[in-house]
Design a protein around this motif. Structure first.
Motif, PDB file in Angstrom:
ATOM      1  N   MET A 151       0.838  -1.194   0.000  1.00  0.00           N
ATOM      2  CA  MET A 151       0.000   0.000   0.000  1.00  0.00           C
ATOM      3  C   MET A 151       0.874   1.245   0.000  1.00  0.00           C
ATOM      4  N   LYS A 152       0.427   2.257  -0.696  1.00  0.00           N
ATOM      5  CA  LYS A 152       1.151   3.523  -0.706  1.00  0.00           C
ATOM      6  C   LYS A 152       0.848   4.331   0.545  1.00  0.00           C
ATOM      7  N   ASN A 153      -0.382   4.197   1.053  1.00  0.00           N
ATOM      8  CA  ASN A 153      -0.810   4.942   2.238  1.00  0.00           C
ATOM      9  C   ASN A 153      -1.507   4.020   3.224  1.00  0.00           C
ATOM     10  N   HIS A 154      -1.389   4.348   4.481  1.00  0.00           N
ATOM     11  CA  HIS A 154      -2.038   3.605   5.566  1.00  0.00           C
ATOM     12  C   HIS A 154      -3.551   3.574   5.357  1.00  0.00           C
ATOM     13  N   SER A 155      -4.087   4.635   4.798  1.00  0.00           N
ATOM     14  CA  SER A 155      -5.533   4.769   4.618  1.00  0.00           C
ATOM     15  C   SER A 155      -6.111   3.776   3.606  1.00  0.00           C
ATOM     16  N   GLU A 156      -5.284   3.119   2.828  1.00  0.00           N
ATOM     17  CA  GLU A 156      -5.757   2.144   1.834  1.00  0.00           C
ATOM     18  C   GLU A 156      -6.154   0.811   2.468  1.00  0.00           C
ATOM     19  N   LEU A 157      -5.863   0.615   3.746  1.00  0.00           N
ATOM     20  CA  LEU A 157      -6.098  -0.676   4.387  1.00  0.00           C
ATOM     21  C   LEU A 157      -7.545  -1.133   4.275  1.00  0.00           C
ATOM     22  N   LYS A 158      -8.492  -0.258   4.559  1.00  0.00           N
ATOM     23  CA  LYS A 158      -9.907  -0.657   4.510  1.00  0.00           C
ATOM     24  C   LYS A 158     -10.265  -1.214   3.143  1.00  0.00           C
ATOM     25  N   GLN A 159      -9.892  -0.495   2.088  1.00  0.00           N
ATOM     26  CA  GLN A 159     -10.245  -0.951   0.747  1.00  0.00           C
ATOM     27  C   GLN A 159      -9.579  -2.286   0.422  1.00  0.00           C
ATOM     28  N   PHE A 160      -8.334  -2.475   0.869  1.00  0.00           N
ATOM     29  CA  PHE A 160      -7.668  -3.755   0.623  1.00  0.00           C
ATOM     30  C   PHE A 160      -8.376  -4.888   1.373  1.00  0.00           C
ATOM     31  N   TYR A 161      -8.825  -4.637   2.612  1.00  0.00           N
ATOM     32  CA  TYR A 161      -9.549  -5.683   3.341  1.00  0.00           C
ATOM     33  C   TYR A 161     -10.893  -5.962   2.666  1.00  0.00           C
ATOM     34  N   TYR A 162     -11.616  -4.911   2.280  1.00  0.00           N
ATOM     35  CA  TYR A 162     -12.906  -5.113   1.620  1.00  0.00           C
ATOM     36  C   TYR A 162     -12.723  -5.941   0.347  1.00  0.00           C
ATOM     37  N   THR A 163     -11.713  -5.629  -0.429  1.00  0.00           N
ATOM     38  CA  THR A 163     -11.413  -6.373  -1.654  1.00  0.00           C
ATOM     39  C   THR A 163     -11.049  -7.818  -1.333  1.00  0.00           C
ATOM     40  N   ASN A 205     -17.565 -16.871   3.837  1.00  0.00           N
ATOM     41  CA  ASN A 205     -17.369 -15.614   4.547  1.00  0.00           C
ATOM     42  C   ASN A 205     -16.324 -15.860   5.624  1.00  0.00           C
ATOM     43  N   ILE A 206     -15.525 -14.857   5.896  1.00  0.00           N
ATOM     44  CA  ILE A 206     -14.545 -14.959   6.978  1.00  0.00           C
ATOM     45  C   ILE A 206     -15.323 -14.922   8.288  1.00  0.00           C
ATOM     46  N   LYS A 207     -15.165 -15.955   9.108  1.00  0.00           N
ATOM     47  CA  LYS A 207     -15.921 -16.034  10.363  1.00  0.00           C
ATOM     48  C   LYS A 207     -15.289 -15.206  11.477  1.00  0.00           C
ATOM     49  N   LYS A 208     -13.956 -15.265  11.566  1.00  0.00           N
ATOM     50  CA  LYS A 208     -13.242 -14.529  12.605  1.00  0.00           C
ATOM     51  C   LYS A 208     -12.057 -13.805  11.973  1.00  0.00           C
ATOM     52  N   PHE A 209     -11.810 -12.577  12.436  1.00  0.00           N
ATOM     53  CA  PHE A 209     -10.703 -11.769  11.942  1.00  0.00           C
ATOM     54  C   PHE A 209      -9.907 -11.307  13.147  1.00  0.00           C
ATOM     55  N   ARG A 210      -8.632 -11.680  13.193  1.00  0.00           N
ATOM     56  CA  ARG A 210      -7.792 -11.346  14.344  1.00  0.00           C
ATOM     57  C   ARG A 210      -6.640 -10.462  13.909  1.00  0.00           C
ATOM     58  N   PHE A 250     -14.914  -0.520   9.835  1.00  0.00           N
ATOM     59  CA  PHE A 250     -14.521  -1.931   9.884  1.00  0.00           C
ATOM     60  C   PHE A 250     -15.556  -2.745  10.645  1.00  0.00           C
ATOM     61  N   HIS A 251     -15.985  -2.240  11.797  1.00  0.00           N
ATOM     62  CA  HIS A 251     -16.962  -2.990  12.595  1.00  0.00           C
ATOM     63  C   HIS A 251     -18.283  -3.158  11.851  1.00  0.00           C
ATOM     64  N   SER A 252     -18.716  -2.133  11.132  1.00  0.00           N
ATOM     65  CA  SER A 252     -19.946  -2.246  10.335  1.00  0.00           C
ATOM     66  C   SER A 252     -19.781  -3.289   9.245  1.00  0.00           C
ATOM     67  N   PHE A 253     -18.622  -3.282   8.589  1.00  0.00           N
ATOM     68  CA  PHE A 253     -18.357  -4.265   7.535  1.00  0.00           C
ATOM     69  C   PHE A 253     -18.318  -5.677   8.116  1.00  0.00           C
ATOM     70  N   PHE A 254     -17.614  -5.843   9.240  1.00  0.00           N
ATOM     71  CA  PHE A 254     -17.571  -7.154   9.894  1.00  0.00           C
ATOM     72  C   PHE A 254     -18.985  -7.630  10.221  1.00  0.00           C
ATOM     73  N   GLN A 255     -19.767  -6.757  10.840  1.00  0.00           N
ATOM     74  CA  GLN A 255     -21.116  -7.133  11.257  1.00  0.00           C
ATOM     75  C   GLN A 255     -21.986  -7.514  10.058  1.00  0.00           C
ATOM     76  N   SER A 256     -21.904  -6.749   8.972  1.00  0.00           N
ATOM     77  CA  SER A 256     -22.731  -7.038   7.807  1.00  0.00           C
ATOM     78  C   SER A 256     -22.330  -8.339   7.105  1.00  0.00           C
ATOM     79  N   HIS A 257     -21.117  -8.817   7.343  1.00  0.00           N
ATOM     80  CA  HIS A 257     -20.646 -10.059   6.733  1.00  0.00           C
ATOM     81  C   HIS A 257     -20.556 -11.220   7.726  1.00  0.00           C
ATOM     82  N   GLY A 258     -21.026 -11.016   8.946  1.00  0.00           N
ATOM     83  CA  GLY A 258     -21.022 -12.084   9.945  1.00  0.00           C
ATOM     84  C   GLY A 258     -19.649 -12.436  10.466  1.00  0.00           C
TER      85      GLY A 258
END
Length: 146
Positions: free
Chosen positions: A86-98, A110-115, A127-135
């Motif tokens: 990643m070029k910037n720290h802020s890209e992390l969310k998009q990389f995780y979503y992808t 679906n990923i059940k647990k993320f540590r 992140f928490h909203s995304f986790f919750q919406s994907h279980g």
């Protein structure tokens, strides 16, 4: 490893490094003793059930593509590893979503647990909203901070 490292030095890919003196910061940190973790009793019984993640950066040296941050996703069951630059720290969310979308599309899971550790970027509301919406249940890797 040393032969490979010397070939990188001689080709100039590591910048200015004396070929007979590998006393870089990562080498020094590698030799330090780390605190031990408590033995985990959790065992993944299927692929992509638990994903482990960590982020590194900013690196003092940029990649050819100008990346200074790295995120790693590891499947706890198979130990298969994905590394994203990643070029910037802020890209992390998009990389995780992808990444999570790729897991769903390619493996129909679906990923059940993320540590991950306590890096704040992993624990914001998006992140928490995304986790919750994907279980997905988020977990911290170090209980000493809770």
């Amino acid at each position: 490893f040393v032969t490979w490292l010397k070939s990188l030095v001689s080709s100039g890919q590591l910048g200015h490094v004396l070929p007979d003196h590998f006393d870089c910061l990562p080498c020094q940190l590698e030799k330090q003793l780390a605190l031990s973790f408590n033995k985990s009793t959790f065992v993944s019984h299927s692929p992509l059930y638990l994903i482990l993640s960590d982020i590194f950066g900013p690196s003092p040296t940029t990649t050819i593509g100008r990346s200074r941050y790295f995120v790693i996703f590891v499947d706890d069951f198979s130990r298969f590893t994905w590394l994203f630059l990643m070029k910037n720290h802020s890209e992390l969310k998009q990389f995780y979503y992808t990444f999570a979308t790729m897991v769903q599309t390619q493996f129909s899971k679906n990923i059940k647990k993320f540590r991950s550790d306590y890096a704040m970027v992993f624990w914001d509301l998006d992140f928490h909203s995304f986790f919750q919406s994907h279980g997905t249940q988020p977990h911290h890797s170090c209980a000493c901070m809770s």
